[in-house]
Write an enzyme that holds these catalytic residues in place. Structure first.
Site, mmCIF file in Angstrom:
data_model
loop_
_atom_site.group_PDB
_atom_site.id
_atom_site.type_symbol
_atom_site.label_atom_id
_atom_site.label_comp_id
_atom_site.label_asym_id
_atom_site.label_seq_id
_atom_site.Cartn_x
_atom_site.Cartn_y
_atom_site.Cartn_z
ATOM 1 N N THR A 143 13.646 6.260 1.234
ATOM 2 C CA THR A 143 13.684 5.068 2.069
ATOM 3 C C THR A 143 15.136 4.713 2.341
ATOM 4 O OG1 THR A 143 12.991 2.765 2.219
ATOM 5 C CG2 THR A 143 13.521 3.570 0.014
ATOM 6 N N GLU A 181 8.228 1.949 -1.106
ATOM 7 C CA GLU A 181 8.146 1.733 -2.557
ATOM 8 C C GLU A 181 6.752 1.352 -3.019
ATOM 9 O OE1 GLU A 181 10.467 0.631 -0.558
ATOM 10 O OE2 GLU A 181 12.451 0.610 -1.505
ATOM 11 N N LYS A 231 14.979 -2.284 12.573
ATOM 12 C CA LYS A 231 13.811 -1.432 12.718
ATOM 13 C C LYS A 231 13.577 -1.129 14.185
ATOM 14 C CE LYS A 231 9.773 -0.385 10.172
ATOM 15 N NZ LYS A 231 8.854 -0.885 9.144
ATOM 16 N N TRP A 278 13.887 2.885 10.476
ATOM 17 C CA TRP A 278 14.995 2.063 10.008
ATOM 18 C C TRP A 278 16.344 2.618 10.460
ATOM 19 C CZ3 TRP A 278 13.734 -2.462 8.269
ATOM 20 C CH2 TRP A 278 12.537 -2.661 7.563
#
Lengths: 557, 557
Positions: A185, A332, A442, A447
Site C-alpha cells: 500500500t 490493511e 486518490k 493512490w
C-alpha cells in the site's frame, strides 16, 4: 475449559473443496475481445488450480515462498489466487500501474522467488531485471501462443506448466495463520508498505461479504469483478464469488469503459464492483453511445474507493434500476471495513434526502470489525455524527504489522490499527470520513503520494518551495496540483513536468504546476494544504494566482 | 511464513459488541399471553446481559464453570446465551422434556455449579435435588413476581440478580477455543453424550447461517424461534439473528400450535424455524380454525429435524406464499450440517417434480463443512445419488469428542465424525439420508431411545423378548411401537405401560405393545427391526399379529 470441537483450520483450500463439488457446473468467464469470452466451469477451474499448485511445487516453490503476479483480471490470474496459497506459498499481487522502480522495490522487499506475468508485461519485467531483482529465480509467462522472444531466464509458459501438473494433487493442510497473500500500500512518506494476509483472514472476510445486507453475493449472481485483482485481493470479491458458487466474470486485458457495458449486456451480469470513476465513465460512455444498452439485469453496482455522488446513484437507479452501494476498505483490512446497507428502521423513518445522505456515508462496520474514533489526546469520541477524530479499527482481518517495516509502530498501537483517515461515527454506527490520509491523492481509484511528488520537486535547483494538493476532477475524482515557489523566473511548467517524468509514471504527474510567490503556512510552519484546497475550491488556479502572486517573489522595492 | 494479521479471537462477545451499537433500536419480543408481548431493544438486551454477567461473577461463577438452564424460549433465557459465555463460563441448556433421572445425570455429568430455571420448573428441580445434584451451589429462578415458596437453597430471583449487576461491565477477552455452551444428545445405548461448543464454533456457524442461500436471515427479518432453545443452541438461530440485527421473536412459556399462528399474525413475522411436526400442526390448526389468518408476511419456514413432506411444502406455498426450506443438523455439529437451497442451474433445468424431490433431500453442506459417505470397509463412495453408506462430516464446528465419555472413540475417527446416519450424496452435493441412527426414534422433534425402552422391557419378569421400532405417525412423524414375546399369557398392555411409566417420561412410552409369538431375527441373531418395520408398513399391527402369532408361543402339540 476449552470447547471440544475439531481443530479444523480456516483454509482457502477448503472453500475450493466445497465449490468444486457443489458448484462444479457454475462458470468463470473472461472477456477475450469484442463479444468473445473464455468460459469454463469451477470443476475445470479446480483441476487447473491443482495442476498449477503441483507444478509450482515441482518448480521448487516451498511453503512460505512468495510468488509475484503482474497480470490483468482473467481466469489464469484467478487460478493463482488459490493455486499459490494452496501449497502454503504466498501470492504477491503487484500493482501493474506502479512505475518500475516501485515494482522493483516491492519484488525485492517481498523477496519474490517466482514471477507470474502476462505476456504484455515482458518488456516491463525485462526492465525490472535490468534494475535488479536478483532473488527471482523463475519467470512464468501467461499467454495463448508460443513464448515470445525474451531475455528473461529461466522462463516457462504458464500453459506448459499447468499441463505438466497433476489434476489430482491434494492440497496440504497447515495452520490457518499461514500467509496466503500479500499486497503493498502506498505510504505518505517513503516506500510502499507490505501487508501479509493469512488464510484465516481471507476466509473470514469472504464469509462476511457473503452475508445478507452486504454486496448481495448469492449463488445466482453473475458478478463482474472490475476492481483490479492486484488491489487488496481484488477487494476479496473473487474469493467471495467462489465461496458462494456465483458466476464470476473477469474483464480480461486492457478493458475500457465501453467493454464493461458490453460485458454486462452480453452476459446478463447482475452485480459488479469497481472504483467510483468506473461507474462514472460507464455512464458517460452510455450517454455518448449511439445505441441503447440493455443492462436491465444489473441489480447491484458496488462503487468503492471514494464515496459515489448522489447524481451517479440516481442515474444508475433511474436508467437501469441498478442499486449503487458503497463500501470502505483499505489494503490493511483484507480489505473491507464498512459496508453501506441501510437498516430497516432507518429506511422506514427517513426521507429520500436522508437516505441518500446515509448512502453516501461509508457505512457500518462489517461483522468482526470493531471501530473507534479518537481525539488528539487518545480519548474515545462519542458516536454522535459530529465528533471528528482519528479512525481506528480492529478485527481478525486487520494487519497487526507491516512486513519488515519500522513504520509498524506508527500505525499499530495497543492491538488497534490507525487507518490514517479522519471521520466521525453516527449513533447507528455509520462512518463518515471527513478527510482521508492527508497526504495521499486518490486518482481514478489509485493512490498518488503528494509527499513523494513534493520531495522530488524540491530537489529541482530552481524550486524554492513546493507542495502538492489534491483537487477535484470530473473523471478521476482527484488529481494532483503542484504549487511551486520558484527561485527564479526562468522556471516553467514544461521543465518541471519533464523533471518529474524521469521518476514517476505519467499518471502521477500533476496536471498543473502553479508558480506562485508564496505558499501559506500553518502556525507550526507546515504548508497549509487545507487553506490551499479552500482557495482552489473558491477561485480555482486563477484565484490562487491572484491571491498568492505569480512566480518568484521579487524583493519589495 | 505466517500472515501478519491481528490475533483477534472469534468471540460471542464481539458479535454482541456490534449488535448493541449498530442495531440498538432493533427488538426482541417474547409472547407473554394472548396478544401480549414483552418487547425491548438490543440496547436494553445488551445492558441486561452485562448486568447478568457481572452478577454471575459476583456470585462466584468463574471462567470454565458450567451454568445450567431449564427454561422456555424467552428473552431472559436468551440473556443467558450471551451473559454466561461472556465471562468464559459455559451455558448448559438442559432439555426440559427429559425425565428427572436423565436431567439429574446431565447436571452431575456436566458438573453444573449454578442452575437458572423458570419458575414453573421449581417442583421439578426440587425433585432433582432429592435425587441428588450435590455440586449445584446456587439456584436462580426466573419469574415476574416474588420468589415462590421453595426448598431450593441458596436461591436467587433472576431479576434481583440482574438488578444488582453492572450494566457497564466489560467482557473479558480469552481464547476463541474457550467453551461457550454445551448440550447433551441421546445415545443409542447408555446415557446421553455431552457436546461442548466453543466461541469459535458458534461464531463461525452463525456466520454461515447468515450467508445468502441459507435461511434468508437478513436485518429486515422478523424471526420466530420456535425450536426449543435447549436444543443444540436453539439451532444457533438466536445467535444468527443477533449477528444480523434481525428482530427476534420468542414464543414464551407453554406455547401451543395456535400461539405460533397468532404470533405470526400479530407481529408480522417473516421467518421461522421449527420441527416438521410444528409446521404440520400449525396447518391443522389453521384448517380447523373458524377464522382467516393473515400470515402473508411469512416468507420463510425452516422445518428441520426430519424431511418435510411435499404436501406440507405445497400447502404453505399455496396458502401464504411461504417457502418451506429444510436443513439437517445434529447436536454434535453446532448444529447445522446441510441446508437445502436449490442451485440456479438446477432450478433452470428441472421440472417442478424434480425440484420438490430435491427440496426433500437434506441439502448441500454449509460452508466449512466437509462430508463423505463410506462403505462398510471404510472406502469412500462416489457422489452418484445411489451409493449408500455411513455419513461422515468434518468442520470447525463439529465435535472432536464427547465430554468425559469413552464412546468418543466409536464416533470420532481420524479427524472425522461418524454421524450415525446412513445416506448417499448426489453429484451436486445434495445429501439424502436413507436411515437415521438405527435405534433412535424421532417423535415430534425429540429423540427416544428404542434401546433404553427395550432394556427396560426385558427386565420385566413376564417378558421373554422385546424390541421397539419406530413407526410413522401423522402428528409426531414417528412413535415407538413395542414388540414383546411374553413368558406367559397373563401379561397385558397396561402392565407393561405402568412398568415403563415408572422410569420414563410419558411421551417416551410406546403407543402400542404388540404381544407376539416371535420376533424375527437377522442372520447374526439380532432383532430384525428392518423386517418388523416392513411388516408394519405392509399390514399394520394386525398384519404383524397374524404373521407372527399372538402372545406366548405355546409349545407345538
Amino acid at each position: 475449559m476449552d470447547g471440544q470441537m475439531m481443530d479444523q483450520p480456516l483454509l482457502l483450500n477448503d472453500l475450493l473443496w466445497r465449490t468444486e463439488r457443489l458448484f462444479h457446473d457454475k462458470r468463470i468467464l473472461t472477456r477475450l475481445g469484442p463479444g468473445s469470452y473464455h468460459s469454463y466451469t469451477y470443476r475445470e477451474y479446480g483441476r487447473r488450480v491443482r495442476r498449477l499448485a503441483s507444478a509450482l511445487k515441482s518448480l521448487g516453490v516451498e511453503h512460505g515462498d512468495r510468488v509475484g503476479t503482474i497480470a490483468w483480471n482473467h481466469y489464469r490470474h484467478f487460478e493463482t489466487y488459490f493455486g499459490v496459497p494452496g501449497i502454503g506459498a504466498v501470492l504477491h499481487t503487484i500493482n501493474m500501474r506502479l512505475f518500475p522502480e516501485q515494482q522493483q522495490y516491492l519484488i525485492n522487499h517481498a523477496d519474490d522467488s517466482v514471477l507470474i506475468i502476462d505476456e504484455d508485461q515482458i518488456a516491463l519485467v525485462e526492465q525490472l531485471v535490468a534494475l535488479g531483482i536478483p532473488n527471482v529465480r523463475a519467470f512464468i509467462v501467461i499467454g495463448d501462443g508460443p513464448l515470445p522472444e525474451t531475455t528473461l531466464t529461466p522462463v516457462h509458459r504458464y500453459e506448459d506448466l499447468v499441463a505438466s501438473g497433476d489434476e489430482n494433487f491434494e492440497f496440504p493442510t497447515f495452520s490457518e495463520n499461514t500467509a496466503s497473500a500479500m499486497c503493498y500500500t502506498s505510504a505518505t512518506t517513503g516506500d510502499p508498505k507490505g501487508v501479509v494476509y493469512s488464510h484465516r483472514a481471507q476466509v473470514l472476510q469472504a464469509m462476511c461479504l457473503a452475508m445478507h445486507d452486504k454486496l448481495n453475493m448469492s449463488e445466482r449472481q453473475v458478478w463482474l469483478e472490475v476492481a483490479p485483482m492486484f488491489h487488496a485481493n481484488g477487494w476479496n470479491i473473487p474469493h467471495t464469488a467462489l465461496l458462494q458458487g456465483a458466476t464470476l466474470v473477469l474483464p480480461g486485458v486492457h478493458p475500457v469503459d465501453g467493454d464493461y457495458v458490453q460485458i454486462i449486456e452480453d452476459l446478463k451480469v447482475t452485480g459488479m464492483n469497481a472504483a467510483v470513476t468506473i461507474g462514472t465513465m460507464m455512464r458517460d460512455f452510455i450517454r455518448d453511445s449511439d445505441r441503447d444498452w440493455d443492462l436491465s439485469t444489473l441489480d447491484t453496482m458496488w462503487l468503492g474507493g471514494q464515496a459515489p455522488s448522489r447524481a451517479i446513484m440516481e442515474w444508475w437507479e433511474q436508467s437501469y434500476g441498478t442499486h449503487v452501494v458503497q463500501g470502505y476498505g483499505m489494503t490493511e483490512c483484507t480489505p473491507q471495513i464498512c459496508f453501506s446497507s441501510i437498516k430497516s428502521t432507518l429506511t422506514e423513518q427517513s426521507s429520500p434526502e436522508e437516505i441518500y445522505a446515509l448512502r453516501q456515508k461509508q457505512g457500518q462496520p462489517i461483522p468482526l470489525m470493531k471501530i473507534k474514533v479518537l481525539d488528539e489526546s487518545g480519548n474515545e469520541l462519542p458516536w454522535d455524527d459530529k465528533s471528528v477524530g482519528d479512525f481506528w479499527v480492529q478485527s481478525p482481518f486487520t494487519a497487526a504489522a507491516y512486513l519488515n517495516d519500522d513504520r509498524t509502530a506508527e500505525n499499530m498501537v495497543d492491538g488497534w490499527f490507525r487507518t490514517g483517515d479522519v471521520g466521525c461515527i453516527d449513533p447507528d454506527g455509520y462512518v463518515s470520513l471527513k478527510d482521508r490520509s492527508k497526504d495521499l491523492i486518490k486518482s481514478g481509484g489509485e493512490w498518488i503520494s503528494s509527499i513523494d511528488l513534493e520531495n522530488a520537486l524540491m530537489e529541482h535547483p530552481k524550486v524554492r518551495e513546493a507542495t502538492v494538493i489534491s483537487v477535484p476532477h470530473e473523471k478521476w475524482l482527484e488529481r494532483p496540483l503542484a504549487c511551486v515557489v520558484p527561485e527564479d523566473d526562468s522556471l516553467d511548467d514544461d521543465e518541471l513536468r519533464a523533471f518529474l517524468g524521469q521518476r514517476f509514471a505519467k499518471w502521477w504527474l500533476p496536471d498543473e504546476f502553479l508558480l506562485l510567490s508564496e505558499i501559506p503556512k500553518t502556525s507550526v510552519g507546515k504548508f497549509n494544504k487545507k487553506e490551499l484546497r479552500s482557495m482552489h475550491a473558491a477561485g480555482g488556479s486563477d484565484g490562487m494566482r491572484s491571491t498568492l502572486g505569480v512566480g518568484q517573489r521579487h524583493p519589495v522595492a
